[in-house]
Enzyme design. Structure first.
Site, PDB file in Angstrom:
ATOM      1  N   PHE A  66       0.965  -1.343  -0.464  1.00  0.00           N
ATOM      2  CA  PHE A  66       0.044  -0.173   0.180  1.00  0.00           C
ATOM      3  C   PHE A  66       0.383   1.754   0.008  1.00  0.00           C
ATOM      4  CE2 PHE A  66       0.359  -1.524   4.867  1.00  0.00           C
ATOM      5  CZ  PHE A  66       0.895  -0.286   4.993  1.00  0.00           C
ATOM      6  N   ARG A 114     -12.066   7.753  13.749  1.00  0.00           N
ATOM      7  CA  ARG A 114     -11.218   7.702  12.709  1.00  0.00           C
ATOM      8  C   ARG A 114     -12.597   6.888  12.286  1.00  0.00           C
ATOM      9  NH1 ARG A 114      -5.494   4.824  13.734  1.00  0.00           N
ATOM     10  NH2 ARG A 114      -3.845   6.503  13.208  1.00  0.00           N
ATOM     11  N   ASN A 124      -7.834   7.253   6.505  1.00  0.00           N
ATOM     12  CA  ASN A 124      -8.799   7.216   7.921  1.00  0.00           C
ATOM     13  C   ASN A 124      -8.732   8.122   8.413  1.00  0.00           C
ATOM     14  OD1 ASN A 124      -5.281   7.256   8.229  1.00  0.00           O
ATOM     15  ND2 ASN A 124      -5.550   5.523   8.943  1.00  0.00           N
ATOM     16  N   HIS A 127      -3.654  10.957  11.833  1.00  0.00           N
ATOM     17  CA  HIS A 127      -2.123  10.335  12.523  1.00  0.00           C
ATOM     18  C   HIS A 127      -1.839  10.512  13.537  1.00  0.00           C
ATOM     19  CE1 HIS A 127       1.977   8.798  11.798  1.00  0.00           C
ATOM     20  NE2 HIS A 127       2.196   9.840  12.855  1.00  0.00           N
TER      21      HIS A 127
END
Length: 213
Positions: A66, A114, A124, A127
Site C-alpha cells: 500500500f 477514525r 483514515n 495520524h
C-alpha cells in the site's frame, strides 16, 4: 509509625497528530474534540508534503503493497500537523483515534475519530505516533525548527503549578463553591478568563487636541 506515601509524579508527553488532506475541512471541529479530550496543542502548522517527503515520513512502511497509494494520498493536498501534550499523550491519542482501518473502527469503536471521519484503511483521516520515540522523530520531521525541550515533570511540574496556576485556580474554586452555578465548568472557565493575572490591561489614552490661538 506513620507511613509516608511518595508524592504523585506528573508525567507529560508529546505526540504528533496529523489531520489528513481529505478531512482538512473538518479541522476546527477536530481541534475542538482534541481540546475537550484534555490535550494541549503545543505547535500547529498547515503544510503540503511532496511524495518524496511522504516517503521519508513513512520510511518504516517502505516496501509494503500500500506504500505508493499512501504517499500519493498524503501528498494529495494540504494537511494540518499538531504537537499534542498531556499525561500519557501517545496512548490517549491512539485510543481516541481508534483502529487504523476506519471500516473496522466503525464496527468496533464507533465513537473513535477514525470511525467518525475516516473512509477506509487508507483514508483514515488522522495520524498518531505509535510510541514516544516515534513521536519525537515525527515531531522533528514536521517541526524541524522546534527545539524539543523536556516538559516539566515531578517537582519541576509541581513548582510550576504552584507558582502560576494554583493561586488563581484555588481562588476560582472558592468563588465557585460560594456561587454554586448551574453549569460549574462554564462558570469557572469564564471566571478564570476574567481573573487571569496575565491578561493584558488595556489603557485608554485620550489624546489631547491642539488648540490654535
Amino acid at each position: 509509625m506513620q507511613m509516608l506515601m511518595p508524592e504523585p509524579q506528573i508525567f507529560v508527553e508529546r505526540t504528533l497528530a496529523l489531520i489528513k488532506p481529505d478531512v482538512i475541512d473538518k479541522e476546527e471541529e477536530i481541534e475542538d474534540l482534541i481540546l475537550r479530550s484534555g490535550f494541549l496543542i503545543v505547535q500547529k502548522r498547515t503544510l503540503q508534503l511532496s511524495p518524496e517527503q511522504c516517503s521519508n515520513f513513512y520510511a518504516d512502511q517502505y516496501g509494503k503493497v500500500f506504500f505508493p497509494n499512501l504517499t500519493a494520498y498524503m501528498s494529495s493536498g494540504p494537511l494540518v500537523a499538531m504537537v499534542l501534550a498531556r499525561y500519557c499523550a501517545v496512548s490517549y491519542w491512539k485510543e481516541l483515534l481508534g483502529p487504523s482501518n476506519s471500516i473496522r473502527a466503525r464496527r468496533t469503536h464507533p465513537h473513535s475519530l477514525r470511525a467518525i471521519y475516516g473512509t477506509d484503511d487508507l483514508r483514515n483521516a488522522l495520524h498518531g505516533s505509535l510510541s514516544i520515540s516515534s513521536a519525537e522523530r515525527e515531531i522533528r520531521f514536521m517541526f524541524p525548527e522546534v527545539i524539543l525541550e523536556p516538559i516539566p515533570a515531578g517537582q519541576r511540574a509541581r513548582d510550576y503549578l504552584n507558582l502560576y496556576v494554583k493561586p488563581t485556580l484555588l481562588a476560582g474554586l472558592t468563588a465557585l463553591c460560594k456561587e454554586k452555578p448551574a453549569d460549574p465548568m462554564i462558570w469557572l472557565a469564564d471566571w478564570l478568563i476574567e481573573h487571569n493575572p496575565n491578561k493584558p490591561r488595556l489603557q485608554h489614552h485620550i489624546p489631547q487636541e491642539d488648540h490654535q490661538g
